[in-house]
Each structure stands twice: as C-alpha cells, then as structure tokens.
Design a protein around this motif. Structure first.
Motif, PDB file in Angstrom:
ATOM      1  N   VAL A 118       0.898  -1.365   0.179  1.00  0.00           N
ATOM      2  CA  VAL A 118      -0.022  -0.040  -0.070  1.00  0.00           C
ATOM      3  C   VAL A 118       0.975   1.348  -0.084  1.00  0.00           C
ATOM      4  N   LYS A 119       1.984   1.208   0.831  1.00  0.00           N
ATOM      5  CA  LYS A 119       2.842   2.589   1.005  1.00  0.00           C
ATOM      6  C   LYS A 119       3.401   2.619  -0.579  1.00  0.00           C
ATOM      7  N   VAL A 120       3.955   1.656  -1.133  1.00  0.00           N
ATOM      8  CA  VAL A 120       4.462   1.677  -2.570  1.00  0.00           C
ATOM      9  C   VAL A 120       3.386   2.398  -3.603  1.00  0.00           C
ATOM     10  N   GLY A 121       2.305   1.666  -3.285  1.00  0.00           N
ATOM     11  CA  GLY A 121       1.175   2.126  -4.227  1.00  0.00           C
ATOM     12  C   GLY A 121       0.931   3.798  -4.047  1.00  0.00           C
ATOM     13  N   LEU A 122       0.872   4.279  -2.935  1.00  0.00           N
ATOM     14  CA  LEU A 122       0.766   5.672  -2.704  1.00  0.00           C
ATOM     15  C   LEU A 122       1.730   6.401  -3.370  1.00  0.00           C
ATOM     16  N   ILE A 123       3.056   6.115  -3.105  1.00  0.00           N
ATOM     17  CA  ILE A 123       4.230   6.707  -3.405  1.00  0.00           C
ATOM     18  C   ILE A 123       3.850   6.806  -4.963  1.00  0.00           C
ATOM     19  N   LEU A 124       3.548   5.740  -5.908  1.00  0.00           N
ATOM     20  CA  LEU A 124       3.533   5.837  -7.267  1.00  0.00           C
ATOM     21  C   LEU A 124       2.228   6.701  -7.622  1.00  0.00           C
ATOM     22  N   LYS A 125       1.099   6.308  -6.708  1.00  0.00           N
ATOM     23  CA  LYS A 125       0.078   7.169  -7.262  1.00  0.00           C
ATOM     24  C   LYS A 125       0.105   8.774  -7.047  1.00  0.00           C
ATOM     25  N   ASN A 126       0.522   9.156  -5.855  1.00  0.00           N
ATOM     26  CA  ASN A 126       1.059  10.550  -5.678  1.00  0.00           C
ATOM     27  C   ASN A 126       2.033  11.043  -6.947  1.00  0.00           C
ATOM     28  N   ALA A 127       2.872  10.377  -7.053  1.00  0.00           N
ATOM     29  CA  ALA A 127       3.997  11.053  -8.226  1.00  0.00           C
ATOM     30  C   ALA A 127       2.989  11.031  -9.625  1.00  0.00           C
ATOM     31  N   ARG A 128       2.270  10.075  -9.899  1.00  0.00           N
ATOM     32  CA  ARG A 128       1.495  10.265 -11.046  1.00  0.00           C
ATOM     33  C   ARG A 128       0.572  11.350 -11.129  1.00  0.00           C
TER      34      ARG A 128
END
Length: 107
Positions: A20-30
C-alpha cells in the motif's frame, strides 16, 4: 564451510502494508505529473487495471516488470533523499524478511 540449506535463509514475502505504501508513492507521483491511469497505461504498455491494482496495493505480489515500467515513466521521488526511487528500493518497501520457522524456534 558447509553450505547452508535453503530453509535456514530468511524468507522474503510481500507485505500488505508495504505494498500500500508503494502504491501511494506511485499514485502521488503520477498525480503530481498530471497523468491519468489511461495515459500511464499508454506510456508504460501495462494495463490500466493492473496499474490501478499496484496503486491500491491489491494482490499479494508486485511484478518487477510492471513496477519498473511505472517507475521509469513516473520517476517518483524519495522525499528523504530527493532522488528518484530505484526499483529495488520500492521492492524493499513492499517486502519483509522473516526468519524461517526453524530459526524462530531456536530464539
């Protein structure tokens, strides 16, 4: 020196919280780049559903090729270092190492 059996090696597994942390990192960057999932799918060649699953931390694993395609396009920044995350760094966040049961019993 005798070769250790595979059983005595730490076991790596994906961790739901880490994914979930990785997903949030990627989503925020996107989102900071102003890209939609449809646009990202076109740029990476990865399906929109799969990208959405990565962002939500769905599933019990991350495919390295999917993660790397996403990372190369989005170039998420590590807020601590100011550098673009490397694929292995994101995997490290998503995974945990555990001692195998026989080592746990010896503790």
């Amino acid at each position: 020196m005798p070769r250790q059996s595979k059983r005595s090696q730490p076991i790596a597994r994906f961790d739901k919280v880490g994914m979930v942390k990785v997903g949030l990192i990627l989503k925020n960057a996107r989102e900071q780049k102003g890209l939609t999932l449809d646009e990202l799918a076109d740029l990476t060649g990865v399906g929109k559903t799969r990208l959405n699953d990565v962002e939500l931390g769905n599933g019990n694993k991350l495919m390295v090729d999917t993660l790397e395609a996403y990372r190369r396009v989005i170039r998420p920044l590590n807020s601590e270092t100011g550098e673009v995350y490397k694929c292995w760094e994101l995997l490290e966040i998503a995974m945990i190492l555990e001692d195998p049961p026989e080592l746990e019993a010896k503790k």
